[in-house]
Design a protein around this motif. Structure first.
Motif, PDB file in Angstrom:
ATOM      1  N   TRP A  34       0.859  -1.185   0.000  1.00 11.46           N
ATOM      2  CA  TRP A  34       0.000   0.000   0.000  1.00 11.46           C
ATOM      3  C   TRP A  34       0.895   1.235   0.000  1.00 11.46           C
ATOM      4  O   TRP A  34       1.811   1.357   0.815  1.00 11.46           O
ATOM      5  N   ASN A  35       0.603   2.172  -0.873  1.00 11.32           N
ATOM      6  CA  ASN A  35       1.379   3.398  -0.972  1.00 11.32           C
ATOM      7  C   ASN A  35       0.458   4.616  -0.907  1.00 11.32           C
ATOM      8  O   ASN A  35      -0.529   4.693  -1.658  1.00 11.32           O
ATOM      9  N   ASN A  36       0.783   5.538  -0.003  1.00  9.83           N
ATOM     10  CA  ASN A  36       0.069   6.817   0.104  1.00  9.83           C
ATOM     11  C   ASN A  36      -1.447   6.638   0.183  1.00  9.83           C
ATOM     12  O   ASN A  36      -2.214   7.282  -0.553  1.00  9.83           O
ATOM     13  N   VAL A  37      -1.870   5.774   1.092  1.00  8.34           N
ATOM     14  CA  VAL A  37      -3.303   5.519   1.309  1.00  8.34           C
ATOM     15  C   VAL A  37      -3.830   6.512   2.353  1.00  8.34           C
ATOM     16  O   VAL A  37      -3.372   6.506   3.498  1.00  8.34           O
ATOM     17  N   PRO A  38      -4.793   7.374   2.004  1.00  7.07           N
ATOM     18  CA  PRO A  38      -5.329   8.370   2.954  1.00  7.07           C
ATOM     19  C   PRO A  38      -6.346   7.741   3.906  1.00  7.07           C
ATOM     20  O   PRO A  38      -7.545   8.048   3.862  1.00  7.07           O
ATOM     21  N   LEU A  39      -5.876   6.860   4.760  1.00  6.59           N
ATOM     22  CA  LEU A  39      -6.767   6.047   5.593  1.00  6.59           C
ATOM     23  C   LEU A  39      -7.675   6.906   6.469  1.00  6.59           C
ATOM     24  O   LEU A  39      -8.866   6.626   6.602  1.00  6.59           O
ATOM     25  N   GLY A  40      -7.110   7.943   7.074  1.00  4.94           N
ATOM     26  CA  GLY A  40      -7.914   8.807   7.940  1.00  4.94           C
ATOM     27  C   GLY A  40      -9.068   9.440   7.194  1.00  4.94           C
ATOM     28  O   GLY A  40     -10.221   9.446   7.663  1.00  4.94           O
ATOM     29  N   GLN A  41      -8.795   9.947   6.029  1.00  4.42           N
ATOM     30  CA  GLN A  41      -9.816  10.591   5.204  1.00  4.42           C
ATOM     31  C   GLN A  41     -10.872   9.584   4.760  1.00  4.42           C
ATOM     32  O   GLN A  41     -12.070   9.879   4.762  1.00  4.42           O
ATOM     33  N   MET A  42     -10.440   8.392   4.386  1.00  4.04           N
ATOM     34  CA  MET A  42     -11.367   7.357   3.935  1.00  4.04           C
ATOM     35  C   MET A  42     -12.313   6.927   5.053  1.00  4.04           C
ATOM     36  O   MET A  42     -13.515   6.723   4.827  1.00  4.04           O
ATOM     37  N   LEU A  43     -11.790   6.791   6.260  1.00  6.64           N
ATOM     38  CA  LEU A  43     -12.631   6.413   7.397  1.00  6.64           C
ATOM     39  C   LEU A  43     -13.557   7.546   7.794  1.00  6.64           C
ATOM     40  O   LEU A  43     -14.747   7.341   8.072  1.00  6.64           O
TER      41      LEU A  43
END
Length: 312
Positions: A88-97
């Motif tokens: 996984w590269n540069n995944v905006p996890l916070g924004q997605m959640l």
């Protein structure tokens, strides 16, 4: 009377994801675990994670959600820059959640989360400067400096597993040679044992046949406890390198507490005693009574509890 606000902690691992509902004092009220399945991609994992969080927190007022993730994490922006297990590269996890949950989200490296959990609710309580090392599938770590989680100038501090202990040693998963992780992680201990028994007599050969399965780390420690010479060489070399690394950290920033966690530290063996012995031998005499080494109290719950309590 039900308290007003609760926390949700998430520990995303390479195999499993643990989700817990926590009270403000670090107690896990209830939790659920599921397969990570990260190879399916971030979007699918996030959707499954959101479902689990919603089911777990139904009927509770949630202050925020803290997520611990392996790899290189930009906590300020909630981005996983790199998670090697699933590339996984540069995944905006916070924004997605946040898009689905509309809650305050904190994303942090899992070892940093575990460090914070142990410091506040586990074996690190009442310390001021603490070093945490988790010895499991890999080796990670974290630093508490003057009562605060120290992440360094670029949030990269604490990569204890990739300290070089032997420049001519085996290649580590990170690509370097002779990292601590290449000698003392659970996977490395298992791999070295499987290689060693090809050309030597060992109790491990009998254990493998008796249990009809490949050698694992638990078998290596069991053989070590039984006095097997092959297992002894592997385990004591691992403990020696851990002790040397700890001694170097002790002389670098003078912690008063060292906490050792991870699955390997659950073994009821002389492993931790050997680590303590080596550490004592390698630090300068003036440091010998300045620290104590303790086994984790939270173990697999450390990252979940720590991540929830890093919500800002």
């Amino acid at each position: 009377m039900q308290q007003k606000e609760y926390l949700v902690g998430v520990d995303m691992g390479g195999t499993k994801i643990a989700v817990g509902l926590l009270s403000g004092d670090g107690k896990i009220i209830k939790e659920t675990r599921m397969d990570t399945r990260g190879h399916e991609g971030p979007e699918i994992v996030v959707n499954r994670l959101v479902e689990a969080i919603n089911a777990l927190s139904e009927g509770y007022e949630i202050k925020g959600i803290g997520v611990g993730v392996p790899g290189i994490v930009d906590t300020d922006n909630g981005i996983i820059h790199y998670w090697s297990t699933f590339n996984w590269n540069n995944v905006p996890l916070g924004q997605m959640l946040n898009a689905q949950l509309d809650k305050k989200i904190t994303v942090v490296n899992d070892a940093s989360a575990a460090t914070w959990g142990e410091f506040n609710f586990g074996a690190g309580r009442q310390s001021k400067n603490m070093l945490f090392m988790t010895i499991s599938t890999g080796i990670g770590g974290g630093i508490i400096f003057e009562g605060q989680l120290f992440t360094g100038s670029n949030m990269l501090a604490g990569e204890i597993g990739h300290v070089t202990v032997n420049p001519n040693g085996p290649t580590c998963n990170c690509g370097k040679s002779g990292c601590l992780e290449a000698y003392a992680s659970g996977v490395s201990i298992q791999r070295r044992a499987m290689d060693a028994i090809k050309n030597s007599t060992s109790l491990l050969v009998e254990m493998e046949k008796h249990e009809s399965r490949p050698i694992d780390t638990k078998m290596v420690f069991a053989a070590y406890e039984s006095g097997d010479l092959v297992a002894q060489e592997i385990i004591e070399q691992a403990a020696t390198y851990v002790g040397i690394v700890l001694a170097n950290f002790i002389q670098t920033f003078n912690p008063d507490r060292i906490v050792l966690g991870g699955g390997v530290m659950k073994t009821n063996s002389r492993f931790i005693e050997k680590i303590e012995e080596v550490t004592q031998n390698y630090v300068l005499p003036s440091y010998r009574n300045t620290y104590e080494i303790r086994r984790s109290q939270l173990f697999e719950n450390a990252a979940l509890i720590g991540a929830a309590n890093l919500i800002v």
